[in-house]
Design a protein around this motif. Structure first.
Motif, PDB file in Angstrom:
ATOM      1  N   LYS A 258       0.830  -1.225   0.000  1.00  0.00           N
ATOM      2  CA  LYS A 258       0.000   0.000   0.000  1.00  0.00           C
ATOM      3  C   LYS A 258       0.859   1.269   0.000  1.00  0.00           C
ATOM      4  CE  LYS A 258      -4.100  -1.957   2.235  1.00  0.00           C
ATOM      5  NZ  LYS A 258      -3.674  -3.334   2.043  1.00  0.00           N
ATOM      6  N   PRO A 259       1.688   1.462  -1.032  1.00  0.00           N
ATOM      7  CA  PRO A 259       2.568   2.633  -1.035  1.00  0.00           C
ATOM      8  C   PRO A 259       1.774   3.935  -1.186  1.00  0.00           C
ATOM      9  CG  PRO A 259       2.604   1.547  -3.183  1.00  0.00           C
ATOM     10  CD  PRO A 259       1.804   0.661  -2.262  1.00  0.00           C
ATOM     11  N   ALA A 260       2.234   4.965  -0.461  1.00  0.00           N
ATOM     12  CA  ALA A 260       1.717   6.305  -0.735  1.00  0.00           C
ATOM     13  C   ALA A 260       2.438   6.843  -1.962  1.00  0.00           C
ATOM     14  CB  ALA A 260       1.942   7.212   0.469  1.00  0.00           C
ATOM     15  N   VAL A 261       3.764   6.627  -2.014  1.00  0.00           N
ATOM     16  CA  VAL A 261       4.563   7.089  -3.155  1.00  0.00           C
ATOM     17  C   VAL A 261       5.460   5.959  -3.634  1.00  0.00           C
ATOM     18  CG1 VAL A 261       6.242   8.775  -3.977  1.00  0.00           C
ATOM     19  CG2 VAL A 261       4.652   9.414  -2.167  1.00  0.00           C
ATOM     20  N   MET A 262       5.417   5.735  -4.932  1.00  0.00           N
ATOM     21  CA  MET A 262       6.303   4.740  -5.545  1.00  0.00           C
ATOM     22  C   MET A 262       7.001   5.410  -6.726  1.00  0.00           C
ATOM     23  SD  MET A 262       5.353   0.937  -6.904  1.00  0.00           S
ATOM     24  CE  MET A 262       6.477   0.003  -7.949  1.00  0.00           C
ATOM     25  N   VAL A 263       8.276   5.073  -6.931  1.00  0.00           N
ATOM     26  CA  VAL A 263       9.037   5.603  -8.072  1.00  0.00           C
ATOM     27  C   VAL A 263       9.527   4.432  -8.902  1.00  0.00           C
ATOM     28  CG1 VAL A 263      11.114   6.889  -8.745  1.00  0.00           C
ATOM     29  CG2 VAL A 263       9.742   7.682  -6.797  1.00  0.00           C
ATOM     30  N   GLU A 264       9.369   4.532 -10.220  1.00  0.00           N
ATOM     31  CA  GLU A 264       9.924   3.498 -11.111  1.00  0.00           C
ATOM     32  C   GLU A 264      10.746   4.177 -12.206  1.00  0.00           C
ATOM     33  OE1 GLU A 264       7.375   1.194 -13.760  1.00  0.00           O
ATOM     34  OE2 GLU A 264       6.277   2.979 -14.404  1.00  0.00           O
ATOM     35  N   THR A 265      11.779   3.462 -12.676  1.00  0.00           N
ATOM     36  CA  THR A 265      12.523   3.916 -13.852  1.00  0.00           C
ATOM     37  C   THR A 265      12.290   2.898 -14.960  1.00  0.00           C
ATOM     38  OG1 THR A 265      14.527   2.695 -13.211  1.00  0.00           O
ATOM     39  CG2 THR A 265      14.342   4.984 -12.457  1.00  0.00           C
ATOM     40  N   GLY A 266      12.078   3.387 -16.184  1.00  0.00           N
ATOM     41  CA  GLY A 266      11.861   2.494 -17.320  1.00  0.00           C
ATOM     42  C   GLY A 266      10.382   2.246 -17.527  1.00  0.00           C
ATOM     43  N   VAL A 267       9.794   2.972 -18.467  1.00  0.00           N
ATOM     44  CA  VAL A 267       8.337   2.905 -18.681  1.00  0.00           C
ATOM     45  C   VAL A 267       8.010   2.164 -19.983  1.00  0.00           C
ATOM     46  CG1 VAL A 267       6.225   4.271 -18.911  1.00  0.00           C
ATOM     47  CG2 VAL A 267       8.071   5.078 -17.433  1.00  0.00           C
ATOM     48  N   PHE A 268       8.648   2.582 -21.049  1.00  0.00           N
ATOM     49  CA  PHE A 268       8.407   2.012 -22.386  1.00  0.00           C
ATOM     50  C   PHE A 268       6.902   2.022 -22.677  1.00  0.00           C
ATOM     51  CE2 PHE A 268       9.114  -1.447 -25.704  1.00  0.00           C
ATOM     52  CZ  PHE A 268       9.797  -0.612 -26.548  1.00  0.00           C
ATOM     53  N   ASP A 269       6.297   0.908 -23.072  1.00  0.00           N
ATOM     54  CA  ASP A 269       4.869   0.925 -23.384  1.00  0.00           C
ATOM     55  C   ASP A 269       4.017   1.272 -22.149  1.00  0.00           C
ATOM     56  OD1 ASP A 269       5.449   0.238 -25.993  1.00  0.00           O
ATOM     57  OD2 ASP A 269       5.106  -1.906 -25.685  1.00  0.00           O
ATOM     58  N   GLY A 270       4.504   0.830 -20.989  1.00  0.00           N
ATOM     59  CA  GLY A 270       3.768   1.149 -19.754  1.00  0.00           C
ATOM     60  C   GLY A 270       3.092  -0.050 -19.119  1.00  0.00           C
TER      61      GLY A 270
END
Ligand SMILES: C[S@@+](CC[C@H](N)C(=O)[O-])C[C@H]1O[C@@H](n2cnc3c(N)ncnc32)[C@H](O)[C@@H]1O
Length: 257
Positions: A101-113
Motif C-alpha cells: 500500500k505505497p503512498a509514493v512509488m518511483v519506477e525507472t523504465g516505462v516504455f509501453d507502460g
C-alpha cells in the motif's frame, strides 16, 4: 555448494545452460541467488505478517479483473498487433503493491507502460497511492535496455506509458530524461518513498547507481524492486552489501529495507 550447483544445472534448459556459459560472471550469482518462486509463495516470504488466505484473495482479484485485461489487451493489440502475455512476475508486482500500500512509488523504465499499468491498477484497488515514472523515450532501440525486447522502440508518435488506460492516469506522473541525471532530483522532491522499481538501463553500473541512489530515500520497511535482476550481478551484490535477503519471481527481485 557442489550439491546446489547440480540442483541448479539439473533444472536448466539447454538455452539457459548456454546463456550461463556465455556469461560466466553470472554463475556465482545464480548459485547464491534464491530459487525462482511462484507469485504467492514469493509474496508470503516478502510479507511475513500476511496470511496465505489474504494473498490468495488478492491474487484472485488480479486474476478476475477482466475489465483490466480486456482494456490493456485491446490497447496493446491496436499498436503492436499481438496479444500481451502476462508472466507470473506481473502478478507478483501487483501483489506487492496491494500489500505494501505505497503512498509514493518511483519506477525507472516505462516504455509501453505495462509495469506502470499494473502498479496503477493495484493503487486504484487500494484506493491510495501515486506513481512517479522516469523514462528516456525509446524512440530508437537502446542498448542494454530495449534492444533485447520483442519490440525495441516505441510505436510511431507515442510517448512512454501510452498503454496506460485513461481511468488510471490520475495517479501517475511521467518525468522524461536520463535517470542518472533526474532520479536524484526527483527523489529529493519526496520526503520518503515506499517502493522503488528499477527497469531502465540494465548495465551493472547503472543498476547499482539506481539502487544506491534510491536506498537512502526508501523509508525503513520500504521495498527495493528490480526487473531483469538476473542480467547482471548488481542486485545480488547489493543484497549482500546491505545484508538483506531477497525473493524473486523469474527475474523480478525484491528486498525489504
Ligand atoms: C525494459 S524497458 C521498460 C519496460 C517497462 N517497465 C514495461 O513494463 O513495459 C526499458 C525502458 O528504460 C528506458 N531507459 C533506458 N535507459 C534509460 C535511462 N538512462 N534513463 C531513463 N530511462 C531509460 C527506455 O527508454 C525504456 O523505455
Amino acid at each position: 555448494m557442489v550439491r546446489r550447483a547440480f540442483s541448479v544445472i539439473s533444472h536448466l534448459s539447454m538455452a539457459s545452460i548456454w546463456m550461463h556459459l556465455s556469461r560466466p560472471r553470472m554463475i556465482p550469482v545464480h548459485l547464491g541467488a534464491p530459487q525462482d518462486a511462484a507469485p504467492i509463495p514469493a509474496t508470503l516470504a516478502l510479507f511475513p505478517g500476511v496470511t496465505k488466505e489474504q494473498v490468495e484473495v488478492t491474487s484472485a482479484e488480479w486474476q478476475g479483473n477482466h475489465h483490466f485485461f480486456w482494456e490493456l489487451n485491446s490497447n496493446f493489440f491496436a499498436r503492436r498487433s499481438r496479444r500481451l502475455q502476462f508472466s507470473p512476475k506481473g502478478e507478483f508486482l501487483y501483489l506487492i503493491v496491494r500489500l505494501q500500500k505505497p503512498a509514493v512509488m518511483v519506477e525507472t523504465g516505462v516504455f509501453d507502460g505495462i509495469s506502470s499499468t499494473i502498479i496503477l491498477q493495484a493503487m486504484e484497488d487500494n484506493g491510495t497511492g501515486s506513481l512517479v515514472s522516469i523514462d528516456l523515450p525509446a524512440h530508437q532501440p537502446i542498448a542494454e535496455s530495449t534492444d533485447a525486447m520483442k519490440e525495441r522502440e516505441l510505436p510511431d508518435g507515442r510517448d512512454p506509458g501510452w498503454l496506460i488506460p485513461e481511468y488510471l492516469r490520475h495517479r501517475h506522473r511521467l518525468e522524461l530524461g536520463d535517470s542518472r541525471k533526474i532520479l536524484p532530483e526527483i527523489l529529493q522532491q519526496q520526503s520518503a518513498i515506499d517502493i522503488f522499481l528499477h527497469d531502465s538501463l540494465h548495465s551493472a553500473e547503472h543498476m547499482w547507481f539506481e539502487y544506491e541512489t534510491a536506498w537512502p530515500c526508501l523509508r525503513s520497511g520500504g521495498l527495493l524492486l528490480s526487473d531483469d535482476a538476473t542480467w547482471t550481478p548488481a542486485f545480488h551484490r547489493f543484497s549482500r552489501v546491505r545484508r538483506r535477503s531477497y525473493v524473486r519471481v523469474d527475474d523480478l527481485a525484491a528486498l525489504r529495507k
